[in-house]
Design a protein around this motif. Structure first.
Motif, short mmCIF file in Angstrom:
data_model
loop_
_atom_site.label_atom_id
_atom_site.label_comp_id
_atom_site.label_asym_id
_atom_site.label_seq_id
_atom_site.Cartn_x
_atom_site.Cartn_y
_atom_site.Cartn_z
N MET A 1 25.48 -9.35 30.13
CA MET A 1 26.55 -9.42 29.14
C MET A 1 27.86 -8.95 29.76
N GLN A 2 28.94 -9.70 29.57
CA GLN A 2 30.24 -9.33 30.09
C GLN A 2 30.79 -8.12 29.34
N ALA A 3 31.76 -7.42 30.02
CA ALA A 3 32.31 -6.20 29.42
C ALA A 3 32.93 -6.48 28.06
N ASP A 4 33.69 -7.58 27.96
CA ASP A 4 34.33 -7.90 26.68
C ASP A 4 33.29 -8.19 25.61
N ASP A 5 32.21 -8.87 26.01
CA ASP A 5 31.15 -9.17 25.05
C ASP A 5 30.48 -7.89 24.56
N ALA A 6 30.27 -6.95 25.49
CA ALA A 6 29.64 -5.67 25.13
C ALA A 6 30.52 -4.91 24.15
N TRP A 7 31.82 -4.85 24.44
CA TRP A 7 32.73 -4.16 23.53
C TRP A 7 32.79 -4.87 22.18
N GLY A 8 32.75 -6.18 22.19
CA GLY A 8 32.78 -6.92 20.94
C GLY A 8 31.54 -6.66 20.10
N ALA A 9 30.38 -6.57 20.75
CA ALA A 9 29.14 -6.30 20.03
C ALA A 9 29.15 -4.90 19.42
N VAL A 10 29.68 -3.94 20.18
CA VAL A 10 29.76 -2.57 19.68
C VAL A 10 30.77 -2.48 18.54
N ALA A 11 31.90 -3.17 18.69
CA ALA A 11 32.91 -3.14 17.63
C ALA A 11 32.36 -3.75 16.34
N GLU A 12 31.59 -4.83 16.47
CA GLU A 12 30.98 -5.45 15.29
C GLU A 12 30.00 -4.49 14.62
N ALA B 1 36.72 5.33 27.69
CA ALA B 1 37.36 4.99 26.42
C ALA B 1 37.77 6.24 25.65
N VAL B 2 36.93 7.27 25.71
CA VAL B 2 37.27 8.53 25.05
C VAL B 2 38.48 9.16 25.74
N ALA B 3 38.49 9.14 27.09
CA ALA B 3 39.59 9.73 27.85
C ALA B 3 40.91 9.02 27.56
N ALA C 1 31.58 3.96 13.00
CA ALA C 1 30.86 4.88 13.89
C ALA C 1 29.69 4.17 14.57
N PHE C 2 29.28 4.70 15.72
CA PHE C 2 28.08 4.20 16.40
C PHE C 2 27.53 5.30 17.31
N HIS C 3 26.27 5.15 17.71
CA HIS C 3 25.60 6.13 18.55
C HIS C 3 25.57 5.63 20.00
N ARG C 4 25.52 6.55 20.93
CA ARG C 4 25.45 6.21 22.36
C ARG C 4 24.29 5.26 22.64
N ARG C 5 23.15 5.50 21.99
CA ARG C 5 21.97 4.66 22.19
C ARG C 5 22.24 3.23 21.75
N GLN C 6 22.94 3.07 20.63
CA GLN C 6 23.27 1.74 20.14
C GLN C 6 24.20 1.02 21.10
N ALA C 7 25.13 1.76 21.71
CA ALA C 7 26.03 1.15 22.70
C ALA C 7 25.24 0.70 23.93
N GLU D 1 22.18 -0.24 24.03
CA GLU D 1 21.41 -1.44 23.67
C GLU D 1 22.27 -2.69 23.75
N ARG D 2 23.59 -2.54 23.70
CA ARG D 2 24.53 -3.67 23.78
C ARG D 2 25.22 -3.71 25.14
N GLN D 3 24.60 -3.06 26.12
CA GLN D 3 25.05 -3.09 27.52
C GLN D 3 26.38 -2.40 27.76
N LEU D 4 26.70 -1.41 26.92
CA LEU D 4 27.91 -0.62 27.12
C LEU D 4 27.49 0.72 27.72
N SER D 5 27.92 0.98 28.94
CA SER D 5 27.43 2.14 29.69
C SER D 5 28.11 3.43 29.26
N ASN D 6 27.48 4.54 29.63
CA ASN D 6 28.06 5.86 29.37
C ASN D 6 29.40 6.02 30.07
N ARG D 7 29.54 5.44 31.25
CA ARG D 7 30.80 5.57 32.00
C ARG D 7 31.94 4.90 31.24
#
Length: 225
Positions: free
Chosen positions: A1-12, A39-41, A20-26, A28-34
């Motif tokens: 999954m591309q980065a934009d697709d991952a962010w889009g899935a998490v945003a949805e 994004a927080v920074a 809100a969302f959990h780290r685990r849910q992110a 699962e949508r290929q959005l890494s902790n890094r």
């Protein structure tokens, strides 16, 4: 999954969970902790709890507060669950949670209860928030409100179609001595004055109690004309 697709899935997902969302849910949508940390920074995400993130600009509502805490492992309960279930006399406002004694999650600005007897069958999801189901909520309410308000919640649950047998069976399973709240529901279910028709509203029950005095005949609810 591309980065934009991952962010889009998490945003949805976040849009369906009050922002809100959990780290685990992110993950699962290929959005890494890094990427989450970056994004927080940058200020693109907020992190109210260690593994829970909130999209900036999303409304800071009672529902969001509940779901942030439920994503961290807590369960909305007591008056919060009563409001979620739409019981008469309970409105959104207070944030009240239940956690297993083995959990170490702690949060501020909420009321936290410990309860080791809850099982998966006692938990449901309402408006995206994990909360105690109707029967378990009725069992717990007596710990924080008086018997009259527990009765209002019980009447509401029955008007919504909750099974009296299911409520009684849940009470028997969750029963324990001490200030757990279950005693209030037991007293109500054993009260002979509750025999007969179910009131159509909270105020009908209130009026029944006001007229329940020795000098007057016993009030009859839903009297046929």
């Amino acid at each position: 999954m591309q980065a934009d697709d991952a962010w889009g899935a998490v945003a949805e997902l976040a849009a369906s969970q009050h922002g809100a969302f959990h780290r685990r849910q992110a993950a699962e949508r290929q959005l890494s902790n890094r990427r989450l940390a970056r994004a927080v920074a940058r200020g693109d995400l907020k992190r109210p709890l260690p593994d829970v993130f909130v999209v900036p600009g999303s409304p800071r509502t009672w529902h969001q507060n509940l779901i942030v805490n439920s994503l961290s492992g807590a369960v909305a309960s007591h008056r919060s669950a009563a409001a979620l279930h739409g019981f008469d006399g309970y409105e959104p406002g207070i944030v009240e949670l239940t956690m297993d004694r083995r959990q170490s999650i702690r949060t501020s600005k909420v009321r936290v209860h410990e309860w080791s007897r809850l099982e998966p069958v006692d938990i449901t999801v309402v408006d995206g928030v994990r909360c105690t189901n109707i029967a378990a909520t009725l069992c717990q309410l007596g710990a924080v409100v008086n018997d009259e308000r527990v009765e209002h919640a019980l009447d509401s649950a029955l008007r919504q179609g909750a099974s009296p047998l299911w409520i009684a069976q849940s009470l028997d399973r969750l029963w324990r001595p001490g200030p757990s709240g279950v005693g209030a529901l037991r007293r109500l279910l054993d009260d002979p004055r509750r025999a007969g028709a179910l009131p159509d509203s909270l105020w009908e029950r209130v009026l029944q109690h006001l007229l329940d005095v020795p000098d007057l005949p016993t009030p009859v609810l839903q009297y046929p004309l």
